[in-house]
Design an enzyme around this catalytic site. Structure first.
Site: not given
Length: 614
Positions: A25, A56, A132-133, A177, A243, A271
């Protein structure tokens, strides 16, 4: 689309299996199909059962979620889903439509269902919707159809879940989250309460813990969010994710999550690092953690003081993982692996001229022979690239020693009672630096080049940094001239850490405050947020502490009643939009309360006679 009613109802009566495994993810280059297949083999071998497909940067997962997969893409996904089944790994396909979906448009929901129907035809039976995001502001059409962002998400999620026939595994990732995203907090979050109440009970909810990258996840925090969500969350754990910083890699063990969490969770998915091969440690230690039980017996007598879990030792789990990883490093059955002559079973390769291999003569340089990689090398590697909130023991020691040597450099310049100690510690520091260099050399010559190439930029960087520190200490000790890298006003680019991002950060007031070696941090970080009625007790506590600190300095009989005292004591309510609280990592530590019109409050205050002015 009509809004669903309450999700109150009976969830699946049978106990769901504990979800354990990996979520792909992260932001960045997705893993290859071959790497994912290799992951499934490892998961099966180590007892993990789930893979969540959510890269992503797979543009049909997120940016172009409406687009169906081409025939070639479909063929790859079919093979991948089949490979997961062959290794008893549940393949969960995730889709992330939140960037631009119009929740109230039935055509949008239809496009989402059509996409998941296609993936279902590939053999996938488990799904996930991720929100999310993304931006939380709804478009005008959605504002007319839904009373809140949470209601919009829940409506679409329930519709998709029912369209797919209530799959046994269906995951929902909320926009809030983690606890840090909740307003004002988890227990009072209207968003989470709506999700918990309205989302159908067969749907599991993903949660990252107190923060996006959570240092620790406590039993109490999970009990709190479970109460709000009305179900046990599935942890999406970012403790090994890298990341967000291309200079960091995390090779430490899964830790700071007590095994008492296991019966209180629906599962845990890690993740991990963007680079596939360095994730051996993260996934291996998670598997060891998942096998621990809450009734694991007596406390391990070999546990360190930092390890409080009687069922799981991060130190032991790390050693097990590194021992197995060493065999992977030495594996020559990989594309591009360097075969050892002694193990290849072949005669030495002849040149075109039929010449035999070179044998050094008397007085000539001996042939370079690479020493084999050792378990100690991998332990050092893990220590240098440990976890987001801490370095490994060796890395901490190196930082402490360098700091001491720098602060006591005067002891190296003249004979003092500390000169011998300084020289001894400088020699030990040099030995630790040499161990890093030797680790680099042995890693560079390991047969499995796939792992090396994922690590190479990181180990080159740490070797360079250690080399500069080593030269600096030698210069302090008078062992040679100061290095040009250290003293030159125009150094080579490789002699310093550059980049525009670093320049920006160094101009900010809090740069360096999260350096893990700094104790305490160089500067504190506080959060200012609106005051809410639940803060009243904490504000009163701070007010009492300030009163106690001032006792004896001013006679109480000479103090007239103040409006600020009434606000702090909770006797006067602040005006709307005129109340703030200050929080640090521990909790509320300050406040500012005000009135837009103080006259009504002043009229209620009775001034004692001894304070009146004639």
């Amino acid at each position: 689309m009509s809004k669903p009613g309450s999700a109150r109802g009976q969830p699946h009566t049978e106990k769901k299996r504990f979800i354990s495994g990996v979520v792909e993810g992260f932001y960045g280059r997705p893993w290859t199909m071959g790497q994912r297949t290799e992951l499934f083999k490892r998961e099966q071998k180590w007892g993990l059962n789930t893979y969540l497909y959510a890269p992503k940067d797979d543009y049909k997962h997120r940016m172009y979620w409406r687009d169906l997969y081409s025939a070639e893409e479909a063929e790859q996904l079919i093979a991948l889903i089949s490979a997961a089944k062959q290794h008893d790994v549940e393949f969960i396909y995730a889709i992330s439509p939140g960037l631009d979906i119009t929740f109230s448009n039935p055509k949008e929901v239809g496009a989402l269902q059509r996409k998941l129907d296609q993936v279902r035809q590939f053999g996938c039976r488990s799904f996930s919707l991720l929100f999310d995001d993304i931006e939380t502001e709804m478009c005008p059409a959605d504002k007319q159809a839904f009373s809140s962002f949470a209601h919009a998400q829940v409506a679409v999620t329930n519709a998709v879940y029912q369209h797919l026939g209530d799959p046994e595994t269906f995951l929902f990732c909320p926009t809030d989250y983690c606890a840090a995203f909740c307003t004002p907090n988890v227990s009072q979050s209207s968003y989470l309460h709506t999700v918990g109440e309205k989302l159908l009970p067969g749907i599991d909810i993903l949660w990252t813990g107190p923060k996006v990258v959570s240092h620790k996840i406590s039993v109490e925090s999970i009990e709190e969010v479970s109460s709000v969500l009305r179900r046990a969350p599935v942890i999406w754990d970012n403790i090994h994710a890298n990341d967000y910083d291309p200079q960091r890699l995390f090779l430490g063990p899964f830790k700071d999550r007590p095994t008492e969490l296991i019966p209180k969770l629906g599962g845990v998915l890690t993740n991990p690092n963007c680079e596939f091969y360095p994730n051996f440690v993260a996934i291996h230690t998670l598997a060891t953690w998942c096998k621990a039980t809450a009734d694991g017996g007596q406390r391990d007598v070999e546990m360190s003081d930092e390890e409080h879990d009687p069922c799981y030792s991060p130190k032991k789990a790390l050693t097990l993982a590194l021992t197995d990883w060493l065999q992977e490093f030495l594996n020559t059955d990989q594309p591009g692996a360097r075969l050892k002559k002694e193990s290849s079973g072949e005669e030495p390769m002849q040149t075109d001229g039929g010449e035999t291999p070179h044998v050094p003569g008397p007085g000539e340089n001996p042939l370079y022979t690479a020493e084999p990689l050792t378990l100690d090398d991998l332990k050092l590697l893990s220590d240098l690239f440990y976890l987001p909130y801490e370095y490994g023991p060796t890395a901490r020691t190196m930082l402490q020693e360098l700091d001491w040597l720098r602060k006591h450099s005067w002891a190296a310049a003249a004979e003092t009672d500390k000169t011998a100690e300084w020289c001894s510690r400088a020699q030990q520091f040099d030995g630790m630096c040499e161990a890093v260099v030797q680790m680099f050399n042995r890693l560079s010559n390991a047969p499995n080049r796939c792992i090396l190439y994922d690590l190479y930029n990181y180990i080159c960087d740490i070797k360079s940094g250690v080399g500069l520190a080593r030269a600096y200490v030698k210069a302090l000790g008078g062992q040679g001239r100061p290095s040009a890298q250290l003293m030159n006003t125009d150094p080579e680019p490789w002699g310093f850490r550059g980049g525009l991002s670093g320049e920006f950060q160094r101009m900010l007031p809090c740069h360096g405050n999260r350096d893990l070696f700094r104790e305490p941090p160089m500067s504190a970080v506080y959060c200012i947020r609106p005051y809410c009625p639940e803060d009243k007790t904490e504000v009163q506590r701070i007010f009492r502490e300030m009163q106690s600190a001032g006792e004896g300095k001013v006679p109480l009989t000479m103090q007239p009643p103040l409006i600020c005292d009434g606000l702090s004591a909770g006797e006067i309510s602040p005006s709307p939009q005129c109340a703030l609280v200050l929080e640090d990592e521990i909790g509320v530590c300050g406040y500012a309360l005000a009135l837009t019109d103080a006259k009504p409050a002043a009229g209620k205050i009775q001034v004692p006679e001894e304070c009146s002015v004639s």
